[in-house]
Design an enzyme around this catalytic site. Structure first.
Site, PDB file in Angstrom:
ATOM      1  N   LYS A 107       0.809  -1.207   0.000  1.00 40.77           N
ATOM      2  CA  LYS A 107       0.000   0.000   0.000  1.00 40.77           C
ATOM      3  C   LYS A 107       0.850   1.268   0.000  1.00 40.77           C
ATOM      4  O   LYS A 107       0.349   2.340  -0.295  1.00 40.77           O
ATOM      5  CB  LYS A 107      -0.963  -0.016   1.171  1.00 40.77           C
ATOM      6  CG  LYS A 107      -2.022  -1.097   0.984  1.00 40.77           C
ATOM      7  CD  LYS A 107      -3.163  -0.970   1.954  1.00 40.77           C
ATOM      8  CE  LYS A 107      -4.292  -1.909   1.580  1.00 40.77           C
ATOM      9  NZ  LYS A 107      -3.975  -3.310   1.941  1.00 40.77           N
TER      10      LYS A 107
HETATM   11  C1  LIG Z   1      -4.735  -4.331   1.534  1.00 43.81           C
HETATM   12  C2  LIG Z   1      -4.049  -5.606   1.460  1.00 43.81           C
HETATM   13  C3  LIG Z   1      -4.486  -6.615   0.601  1.00 43.81           C
HETATM   14  C4  LIG Z   1      -5.738  -6.476  -0.230  1.00 43.81           C
HETATM   15  O1  LIG Z   1      -5.600  -5.526  -1.266  1.00 43.81           O
HETATM   16  P1  LIG Z   1      -6.912  -4.924  -1.957  1.00 43.81           P
HETATM   17  O2  LIG Z   1      -6.388  -3.900  -2.903  1.00 43.81           O
HETATM   18  O3  LIG Z   1      -7.745  -4.321  -0.884  1.00 43.81           O
HETATM   19  O4  LIG Z   1      -7.608  -6.054  -2.635  1.00 43.81           O
HETATM   20  C5  LIG Z   1      -3.742  -7.768   0.528  1.00 43.81           C
HETATM   21  N1  LIG Z   1      -2.638  -7.954   1.297  1.00 43.81           N
HETATM   22  C6  LIG Z   1      -2.205  -7.015   2.147  1.00 43.81           C
HETATM   23  C7  LIG Z   1      -1.004  -7.288   2.968  1.00 43.81           C
HETATM   24  C8  LIG Z   1      -2.875  -5.802   2.246  1.00 43.81           C
HETATM   25  O5  LIG Z   1      -2.428  -4.876   3.090  1.00 43.81           O
END
Ligand SMILES: *Cc1c(COP(=O)(O)O)cnc(C)c1O
Length: 433
Positions: A107
């Site tokens: 993210k």
């Molecule tokens: C947010 C997150 C996801 C999921 O991603 P999305 O874009 O919400 O589908 C998967 N793995 C981790 C470690 C995350 O932080």
């Protein structure tokens, strides 16, 4: 380039407005009016390009009208300061490590670009902005870190009490300065609902300008296209891969679909899910029904009603059959996830976090059902140390914390508890700091 609302009632807006509003006032999510096709030459050059070069070609067209060249360049120099290495496991399996940013999760890519562009636009308007982010774990820390100490910005994080790991909670609650963590005695869906309700509350927004920082903000989503291109480049630029994406709100998957719609060669996407399987059920039945959120070991994927499904609907005219041509989906229990962590370690000597392990399981199932042995890229969305409890227990190991995490674990948790009741949340926002 304009951005339209997936709910179809609000007027199209510029990139600047889409970033500042977060969500359209008709409750929809913003999507680019068209997807910029990449010239074939760029695709052949991918193996030689770094992430910032890719940003200049791939991301730039979406914001030309509102960011001049110099500003855009400054932003990407500041934001994309880490790599996403592709690690070969063997058996045509690869891990795309997306956890080399400051909060050790994928993210960081989106959150840093969003924070930087949002602060740029807010500063031009000379107004204080409150950023709201509901988080099931990693969003919050990426967002908080990206906005930390940015002038004119206040960050309010909402997370479900008792449903994030100890490390995630520390990352959320130890930032201080302009970041407040609200511990909601409810589920992640409650947190998302509180944020969505606030955004539809005009009186509150007049009093206190709000912006969102979840994967619903288009500035979060667009940069996530870049590492799909990067993976393709690192594979040598000739192989058409399958991407297995551990999915929750489906933002990461949506970014992959956008990358492929703009010309990146991709064989298939796999939406890898834990017990929260609304999207898989949709692909099977053609009818979308939100599920209740179920708590799992891969908790950043515990989403019963994934918000980005509306963007996927808008890309493919809500046609489950068409979506099914691009996306395969499967879901797995915690028990299987633990087995997978052991299997990956046993076979390849690689320590995978629970989210990446779900991606691995889905990729194996995809291979069995399609008989396909094409190069398969597993998106590893978090550093295994972020889920140390689970990983240590599965492998009987003591996974070492990276330095950034060690420092954060030594600090004291600072959060405010609130109920999932909107009035309480509203009162909190109204009064300000
Ligand atoms: C947010 C997150 C996801 C999921 O991603 P999305 O874009 O919400 O589908 C998967 N793995 C981790 C470690 C995350 O932080």
């Amino acid at each position: 380039m304009k951005f339209f609302s997936t709910a179809g009632k609000s007027k199209p807006v510029t990139f600047r407005e889409a970033v500042l509003y977060g969500m359209a006032d008709d409750g929809g999510l913003y999507m680019p009016e068209h997807i910029v096709p990449l010239d074939a030459e760029l695709i052949t050059k991918l193996p030689d390009l770094g992430i910032r070069d890719m940003a200049r070609s791939i991301l730039r067209p979406y914001c030309t009208a509102v960011l001049d060249d110099g500003t855009f360049d400054d932003i990407i120099e500041e934001v994309f300061t880490f790599d996403s290495p592709l690690v070969a496991l063997g058996d045509d399996l690869y891990v795309l490590e997306l956890f080399h940013g400051p909060t050790l999760a994928f993210k960081d890519f989106g959150a840093r670009f969003m924070a930087r562009t949002l602060s740029e636009f807010a500063a031009r308007e000379n107004r204080e902005l409150t950023i709201l982010a509901a988080t099931s774990g990693d969003t919050g820390s990426a967002v908080a870190s990206a906005f930390h100490k940015r002038p004119g910005i206040r960050v309010v994080l909402l997370y479900p009490s008792g449903m994030v790991s100890e490390i995630q909670e520390k990352q959320l609650t130890t930032q201080g300065a302009n970041v407040t963590a609200l511990e909601v005695t409810g589920t992640f869906d409650d947190c998302q609902r509180l944020v969505k309700t606030a955004f539809l509350d005009d009186e509150l927004k007049m009093h206190r300008p709000l912006s969102s920082a979840n994967s619903i903000n288009i500035a979060r989503l667009l940069p996530q296209m870049l590492y799909y291109f990067s993976a393709f480049g690192q594979l040598g630029g000739a192989q058409v891969p399958v991407f297995s994406v551990p999915s929750g709100n489906l933002g990461n998957l949506t970014a992959g679909l956008l990358a492929s719609e703009s010309g990146l060669p991709v064989r298939h996407f796999i939406a890898a899910l834990n017990a929260n399987d609304s999207f898989k059920r949709y692909l099977t039945t053609g009818r979308y029904e939100a599920g209740r959120t179920i708590a799992t070991l891969s908790n950043a994927m515990d989403v019963g009603d994934p918000s980005n499904i509306r963007r996927i609907f808008s890309l493919y005219d809500s046609d489950a059959e068409t979506i099914g041509k691009f996306v395969y989906s499967d879901s797995f229990s915690d028990e299987r996830t633990l087995e997978a962590i052991r299997e990956i370690h046993g076979k390849y000597g690689y320590v995978m976090d629970p989210h990446g392990a779900v991606a691995y399981l889905a990729a194996m199932e995809y291979r069995r059902s399609t008989g396909s042995g094409v190069p398969t890229v597993l998106l590893e969305t978090a550093h295994p140390a972020k889920f140390k409890g689970t990983v240590d227990a599965a492998l009987n190991l003591d996974v070492e914390l990276p330095d950034a995490l060690k420092a954060c674990m030594e600090q004291e948790k600072k959060s405010e508890k609130i109920s999932p009741d909107y009035d309480e949340f509203r009162a909190f926002l109204w009064k300000g700091v």
